[in-house]
Design an enzyme around this catalytic site. Structure first.
Site, PDB file in Angstrom:
ATOM      1  CG  HIS A 168      -0.303  -0.298   2.515  1.00 21.88           C
ATOM      2  ND1 HIS A 168       0.687   0.460   3.081  1.00 21.88           N
ATOM      3  CD2 HIS A 168      -0.492  -1.334   3.373  1.00 21.88           C
ATOM      4  CE1 HIS A 168       1.047  -0.071   4.225  1.00 21.88           C
ATOM      5  NE2 HIS A 168       0.365  -1.173   4.427  1.00 21.88           N
TER       6      HIS A 168
HETATM    7  P1  TYD Z   1      -2.179  -2.608   7.514  1.00 21.03           P
HETATM    8  O1  TYD Z   1      -1.529  -1.296   7.695  1.00 21.03           O
HETATM    9  O2  TYD Z   1      -3.166  -2.757   6.387  1.00 21.03           O
HETATM   10  O3  TYD Z   1      -1.058  -3.715   7.415  1.00 21.03           O
HETATM   11  P2  TYD Z   1      -0.567  -4.586   6.163  1.00 21.03           P
HETATM   12  O4  TYD Z   1      -0.664  -3.728   4.964  1.00 21.03           O
HETATM   13  O5  TYD Z   1       0.832  -4.971   6.487  1.00 21.03           O
HETATM   14  O6  TYD Z   1      -1.484  -5.760   6.120  1.00 21.03           O
HETATM   15  O7  TYD Z   1      -2.911  -2.973   8.884  1.00 21.03           O
HETATM   16  C1  TYD Z   1      -3.509  -4.231   9.079  1.00 21.03           C
HETATM   17  C2  TYD Z   1      -4.757  -4.036   9.948  1.00 21.03           C
HETATM   18  O8  TYD Z   1      -4.410  -3.473  11.211  1.00 21.03           O
HETATM   19  C3  TYD Z   1      -5.787  -3.119   9.328  1.00 21.03           C
HETATM   20  O9  TYD Z   1      -7.055  -3.747   9.404  1.00 21.03           O
HETATM   21  C4  TYD Z   1      -5.828  -1.900  10.207  1.00 21.03           C
HETATM   22  C5  TYD Z   1      -5.186  -2.319  11.501  1.00 21.03           C
HETATM   23  N1  TYD Z   1      -4.316  -1.252  12.047  1.00 21.03           N
HETATM   24  C6  TYD Z   1      -4.775  -0.458  13.081  1.00 21.03           C
HETATM   25  O10 TYD Z   1      -5.914  -0.609  13.564  1.00 21.03           O
HETATM   26  N2  TYD Z   1      -3.947   0.512  13.594  1.00 21.03           N
HETATM   27  C7  TYD Z   1      -2.711   0.716  13.108  1.00 21.03           C
HETATM   28  O11 TYD Z   1      -1.967   1.624  13.603  1.00 21.03           O
HETATM   29  C8  TYD Z   1      -2.244  -0.096  12.012  1.00 21.03           C
HETATM   30  C9  TYD Z   1      -0.876   0.096  11.412  1.00 21.03           C
HETATM   31  C10 TYD Z   1      -3.083  -1.070  11.520  1.00 21.03           C
END
Ligand code: TYD
Length: 138
Positions: free
Chosen positions: A52
């Site tokens: 992303h």
């Molecule tokens: P995401 O940033 O999409 O991680 P990746 O791209 O590595 O899979 O985050 C995964 C999930 O965690 C998403 O549903 C949102 C949640 N999240 C939070 O609630 N707070 C945060 O600070 C972060 C980074 C993620």
């Protein structure tokens, strides 16, 4: 281009025969005001965290333990950064597509962020990211 802003940041390293110590102290060691920290752990060895970009969020990624690769793209160029030490971090500017792969077993990715969590700041579709880059979205 966003990749020209990517750089590593060396943290202080206090060498000690009892074990080394490093620290991150804001604002000295960070190019932004620290707002949030999160970490990625228990990743099965060799797995990938899918990609992303962020409209506004800046971040610094640290391999607190183990190693992994951070792959960054600005829509034109792609570069792979292997992180394997806890005494430096990788600065990732806004509007940079990134994914993390090649996790070693028991690795720990620590991410310092300039913003609160905001799903609206995420760009989760690579084609949309490329469209925004072509439009000159900063
Ligand atoms: P995401 O940033 O999409 O991680 P990746 O791209 O590595 O899979 O985050 C995964 C999930 O965690 C998403 O549903 C949102 C949640 N999240 C939070 O609630 N707070 C945060 O600070 C972060 C980074 C993620």
């Amino acid at each position: 281009m966003a990749l020209s802003k990517v750089h590593t940041i060396d943290f202080p390293k206090i060498e000690d025969p009892r074990g080394n110590l490093s620290f991150i102290q804001a604002p000295e060691q960070l190019p932004f005001k620290l707002c949030r920290a999160y970490w990625i752990y228990d990743v099965p060895g060799g797995k990938k965290r899918w990609g992303h970009a962020f409209h506004a969020q800046e971040e610094v990624i640290v391999a607190l333990s183990g190693s992994f690769d951070v792959v960054l793209s600005d829509g034109n160029d792609e570069r792979r950064y292997h992180l394997s030490r806890s005494y430096y971090g990788l600065y990732v500017p806004p509007m940079t597509w990134r994914y993390i792969d090649n996790f070693s077993t028991n690795s720990l990715a620590y991410v310092l962020s300039s913003t609160l969590y905001d799903e609206a700041d995420y760009i989760r579709d690579y084609d949309e990211f490329c469209r925004l880059v072509a439009q000159g979205d900063k």
